[in-house]
Scaffold this motif. Structure first.
Motif, short mmCIF file in Angstrom:
data_model
loop_
_atom_site.label_atom_id
_atom_site.label_comp_id
_atom_site.label_asym_id
_atom_site.label_seq_id
_atom_site.Cartn_x
_atom_site.Cartn_y
_atom_site.Cartn_z
N VAL A 112 -12.14 0.16 -3.77
CA VAL A 112 -13.25 -0.36 -3.40
C VAL A 112 -13.32 -1.94 -2.49
CG1 VAL A 112 -14.50 -2.17 -4.98
CG2 VAL A 112 -12.74 -0.17 -5.95
N LEU A 113 -12.20 -1.95 -2.01
CA LEU A 113 -12.39 -3.70 -1.32
C LEU A 113 -13.15 -2.77 -0.28
CD1 LEU A 113 -9.59 -6.07 -2.65
CD2 LEU A 113 -12.43 -5.88 -2.83
N ALA A 114 -12.35 -1.45 0.59
CA ALA A 114 -12.19 -1.00 1.60
C ALA A 114 -13.72 -1.01 1.53
CB ALA A 114 -11.74 0.14 1.84
N GLY A 115 -14.24 -1.00 1.15
CA GLY A 115 -15.44 -0.59 1.64
C GLY A 115 -16.28 -1.95 2.19
N GLN A 116 -16.15 -2.62 1.76
CA GLN A 116 -16.61 -4.41 2.74
C GLN A 116 -14.92 -4.41 3.58
OE1 GLN A 116 -18.62 -6.09 2.42
NE2 GLN A 116 -19.71 -5.16 0.31
N ASP A 117 -13.78 -3.82 3.98
CA ASP A 117 -13.16 -3.73 5.61
C ASP A 117 -12.60 -4.98 4.84
OD1 ASP A 117 -11.65 -3.06 6.85
OD2 ASP A 117 -12.81 -3.90 8.63
N VAL A 118 -11.85 -5.66 3.58
CA VAL A 118 -11.35 -6.56 2.92
C VAL A 118 -10.29 -5.87 1.92
CG1 VAL A 118 -12.70 -7.89 3.61
CG2 VAL A 118 -12.45 -7.08 1.32
N ALA A 119 -9.66 -4.74 2.69
CA ALA A 119 -8.61 -4.11 2.18
C ALA A 119 -7.08 -4.31 2.73
CB ALA A 119 -7.98 -2.64 1.64
N VAL A 120 -6.42 -4.83 1.27
CA VAL A 120 -4.64 -5.01 1.90
C VAL A 120 -3.60 -3.99 1.61
CG1 VAL A 120 -5.67 -7.51 1.99
CG2 VAL A 120 -4.31 -6.46 -0.07
N GLY A 121 -2.47 -3.90 2.82
CA GLY A 121 -1.28 -3.25 1.92
C GLY A 121 0.08 -3.92 1.48
N LEU A 122 0.53 -3.50 1.19
CA LEU A 122 1.73 -4.03 0.46
C LEU A 122 2.73 -4.97 0.88
CD1 LEU A 122 3.58 -0.87 -0.66
CD2 LEU A 122 1.99 -2.11 -2.23
N GLY A 123 2.10 -5.00 2.48
CA GLY A 123 2.64 -6.73 3.29
C GLY A 123 2.25 -7.35 3.10
N HIS A 124 1.36 -7.56 2.56
CA HIS A 124 0.01 -8.51 2.53
C HIS A 124 0.53 -9.86 1.47
CE1 HIS A 124 -3.59 -11.58 1.84
NE2 HIS A 124 -3.11 -10.63 0.80
N PRO A 125 0.60 -10.77 2.02
CA PRO A 125 1.75 -12.62 1.36
C PRO A 125 1.77 -12.48 -0.05
CG PRO A 125 0.69 -13.07 3.85
CD PRO A 125 0.08 -11.86 3.78
N GLY A 126 2.74 -12.11 -0.82
CA GLY A 126 2.92 -11.88 -2.75
C GLY A 126 2.53 -10.76 -2.92
N MET A 127 2.03 -9.67 -2.68
CA MET A 127 1.86 -8.99 -2.69
C MET A 127 2.86 -8.09 -3.51
SD MET A 127 -1.12 -6.75 -3.87
CE MET A 127 -2.31 -7.48 -2.53
N MET A 128 3.58 -8.02 -3.32
CA MET A 128 5.27 -7.35 -3.87
C MET A 128 5.79 -7.80 -4.96
SD MET A 128 5.56 -3.69 -2.34
CE MET A 128 6.96 -3.73 -3.83
N ARG A 129 5.67 -9.14 -4.55
CA ARG A 129 6.14 -10.37 -5.87
C ARG A 129 5.24 -10.09 -7.20
NH1 ARG A 129 7.12 -15.90 -5.15
NH2 ARG A 129 4.90 -16.06 -5.30
#
Length: 280
Positions: free
Chosen positions: A156-173
């Motif tokens: 959904v957020l990719a439509g606003q070009d704000v999608a993030v990967g699994l390496g985004h700070p805090g995402m995996m935790r």
């Protein structure tokens, strides 16, 4: 046989004791033979993803109206919150807790637990196998909910070009904490079911302990904050989102992991050992 010697009756060979692997296999079959089990798993996943998608859609629509500072903040923290929201965590807590309770109540309320214990008198082993099966199944549920929510939110957020990967700070935790949320809640449901042995009371007690009571605690005093920190939702929130429920009395990530571990150990002990002191 010589004349006058009494016949010695043949002694039937002893049946081998059930191995723990056999008990686990039996419990796995019993879990999925319950009609409610597939529906409970499916409903938890669907409702969790629905909450995530609607939340991400709302944020994506609002994103275009943000100023530069707010957009920068959203890229850092908003995308993290959308990946697995507090609403999604509530759904996993309630769903997994109910699943854990049902796995025990399914046999206890029908009286089939007597048949199980008659076939395998080692009650502790039976309940330990049931505990292992529920832990494995709800961990898979947690994986489906956590990573499914992450993927849906990023789509959904990719439509606003704000999608993030699994390496985004805090995402995996965040995702790890969200995966753990399911088995921890399920084990609490099992522990309460093993003690209460009543369907309605167990479900009410599970939802109250996991969700209602934590939402009613006051975090404006040190004692209140200490109680809040002992709850499962707050431990998940500390691991995934917030630094603390109150900036005056912070706590550590390892403290949150310890809270989850204590809940697991207490719930497991109630599940495995209370049956030794019951008539069934």
């Amino acid at each position: 046989m010589t004349k006058g010697t009494a016949a010695v009756p043949a002694v039937p060979p002893l049946e081998p004791k059930a191995r723990f692997g056999d008990l686990v296999a039996a419990e796995w079959i019993k879990l999925w033979s319950l009609r409610s089990t597939p529906w409970a798993f499916a409903a938890t996943v669907v409702l969790t993803l629905t909450i995530t998608v609607f939340g991400a859609i709302a944020d994506a629509q609002h994103y275009t109206g943000y100023d530069a500072d707010h957009k920068a903040y959203f890229r850092s923290f908003g995308t993290l919150a959308d990946a697995f929201s507090r609403g999604a965590s509530t759904m996993v807590i309630v769903g997994a807790g109910a699943i854990g309770a049902i796995t025990v109540l399914g046999e206890c309320t029908t009286g089939m637990i007597r048949t199980t214990f008659a076939a395998v008198p080692a009650r502790t082993s039976v309940m330990a196998a049931k505990l292992a099966v529920v832990t494995a199944a709800t961990t898979l549920l947690g994986v489906a909910c956590a990573f499914g929510s992450y993927a849906a939110a990023q789509a959904v957020l990719a439509g606003q070009d704000v999608a993030v990967g699994l390496g985004h700070p805090g995402m995996m935790r965040l995702l790890l904490a969200s995966v753990l949320l399911a088995p921890v809640s399920a084990l609490v449901g099992m522990g309460l079911a093993a003690v209460i042995r009543h369907s309605v009371l167990t479900i009410v007690a599970t939802i109250a302990l996991l969700f209602v009571v934590p939402s009613m605690l006051d975090d404006r005093s040190h004692f209140g904050v200490s109680l809040v920190h002992m709850t499962i939702p707050q431990a998940w929130d500390r691991l995934g989102h917030a630094p603390a429920s109150s900036p005056q009395w912070p706590w550590t990530v390892w403290g949150a992991f310890l809270v989850l571990a204590v809940w697991v150990l207490v719930a497991a002990a109630l599940t495995v050992f209370t049956t030794n002191h019951r008539d069934q």
